[in-house]
Design an enzyme around this catalytic site. Structure first.
Site, short mmCIF file in Angstrom:
data_model
loop_
_atom_site.label_atom_id
_atom_site.label_comp_id
_atom_site.label_asym_id
_atom_site.label_seq_id
_atom_site.Cartn_x
_atom_site.Cartn_y
_atom_site.Cartn_z
N ASN A 9 0.87 -1.18 0.00
CA ASN A 9 0.00 0.00 0.00
C ASN A 9 0.90 1.23 0.00
OD1 ASN A 9 -1.78 2.07 0.55
ND2 ASN A 9 -2.22 1.41 2.65
N LYS A 11 0.06 4.27 -0.14
CA LYS A 11 -0.56 5.48 0.46
C LYS A 11 -0.36 6.66 -0.50
CE LYS A 11 0.10 3.27 4.86
NZ LYS A 11 0.28 3.36 6.31
N HIS A 98 -9.11 1.21 5.62
CA HIS A 98 -7.79 1.41 6.23
C HIS A 98 -7.95 2.35 7.43
CE1 HIS A 98 -3.65 2.59 6.83
NE2 HIS A 98 -3.32 1.50 6.16
N GLU A 100 -6.34 4.79 8.34
CA GLU A 100 -6.19 6.22 8.00
C GLU A 100 -7.49 6.77 7.43
OE1 GLU A 100 -2.64 5.60 5.70
OE2 GLU A 100 -1.61 5.05 7.56
N GLU A 170 -4.50 -4.73 11.02
CA GLU A 170 -3.46 -3.71 11.12
C GLU A 170 -3.64 -2.93 12.42
OE1 GLU A 170 -1.77 -2.59 6.98
OE2 GLU A 170 -3.44 -1.26 7.41
N GLY A 176 3.41 2.44 10.68
CA GLY A 176 4.35 3.54 10.47
C GLY A 176 5.17 3.90 11.70
N SER A 216 4.32 -2.04 10.21
CA SER A 216 5.78 -2.12 10.34
C SER A 216 6.35 -3.48 9.96
CB SER A 216 6.21 -1.72 11.76
OG SER A 216 5.85 -0.37 12.03
P1 13P Z 1 3.68 0.46 7.57
O1 13P Z 1 4.15 -0.82 6.93
O2 13P Z 1 4.39 1.68 7.04
O3 13P Z 1 3.66 0.37 9.05
O4 13P Z 1 2.13 0.66 7.11
C1 13P Z 1 1.25 -0.37 7.23
C2 13P Z 1 0.00 -0.01 6.53
O5 13P Z 1 -0.73 0.87 6.95
C3 13P Z 1 -0.31 -0.73 5.29
O6 13P Z 1 -1.64 -0.50 4.90
#
Ligand code: 13P
Length: 254
Positions: A9, A11, A98, A100, A170, A176, A216
């Site tokens: 992903n 983003k 997601h 976010e 997640e 992140g 992560s």
């Molecule tokens: P990270 O791998 O950067 O922690 O992000 C995970 C994520 O949100 C994938 O959708």
């Protein structure tokens, strides 16, 4: 046997040129370096989906997806992208819910249930994300939160529809942050989610559902995470933005 799926992903990262360069690198490296069983899904920003899909068309291991879609089929919804449009670009997966989107765009489980319907109706595969915040984990509310996210977002589906869904666990506190869930923590939740599906539908169906872990995931922790019996792949953010780290994670899956 359930599918192993590793998805990147991106983003809101990479302009078109950078993005297409990354897709080509990943495709070439996988051809040279990977003979395992995982399906690999590249999920760039909407604007890059059509061109990215063309680039991977020859590589049957690779698919593409979108990071979101509208719950409406078409019409006067300025700025929105429909599931049919994504389908027409040749992509096959769509991330729904997601954290976010939940956190910054106020997407609720009820709203996400409608998006799931739109994705399935278009013939695409939803990757439905769920996960608790740090506070929810610290107050031991995570099982309830996850049960609500899964039941309100997905349990209106019939068994045939449910069989099309991919789930991504997640934990928000691991996204992140560089702080991944331990393999035991992730396995516990994946087994819990599979149990919920087993109770609502059947244990046969629960066994068939792909449940990815996200948060992560890096080349140095992927192998251990993938060794857990209920972890069927990963949804990767930061480490998917570089071909070397993304491909190394994929190579951790036999
Ligand atoms: P990270 O791998 O950067 O922690 O992000 C995970 C994520 O949100 C994938 O959708």
């Amino acid at each position: 046997m359930r599918k192993k799926i590793i998805a990147g992903n991106w983003k809101m990262n990479k302009n078109l040129e950078e993005g297409l360069g990354l897709v080509s690198e990943i495709s070439n490296m996988l051809k040279d370096e990977y003979s395992g069983s995982a399906k690999v899904v590249i999920i760039p920003p909407f604007l890059h989906v059509a061109a990215s899909t063309k680039l991977v068309a020859e590589n049957s291991r690779l698919a593409t997806g979108a990071q979101n879609c509208s719950n409406h089929k078409s019409g006067a919804y300025t700025g929105e992208i429909s599931a049919d449009m994504i389908m027409s670009c040749g992509a096959t997966y769509v991330i729904i819910g997601h954290s976010e989107r939940r956190q910054y765009f106020n997407e609720t489980n009820d709203w996400l249930a409608k998006k799931i319907d739109a994705v399935l109706e278009a013939g695409l595969t939803p990757i439905y994300c769920c996960g608790e915040t740090l506070e929810e984990r610290e107050t031991n509310a995570h099982f309830t939160v996850l049960e609500t996210q899964i039941s309100e977002g997905l349990f209106h589906l019939n068994a045939e529809q449910m069989a099309q869904v991919v789930i991504a666990y997640e934990p928000v506190w691991a996204i992140g942050t560089g702080k991944t869930a331990s393999t035991e923590q992730a396995q516990e939740i994946h087994a819990f989610i599979r149990g919920l599906i087993g109770k609502k539908y059947s244990s046969d169906l629960a066994e068939e559902i792909t449940i990815q872990y996200g948060g992560s995931v890096k080349p140095d922790n992927a192998k251990e995470l993938f060794s857990a019996p209920d972890i069927d792949g990963a949804l990767i953010g930061g480490a998917a933005l570089q071909s070397r780290s993304f491909v190394d994670i994929i190579k951790s899956m036999n």
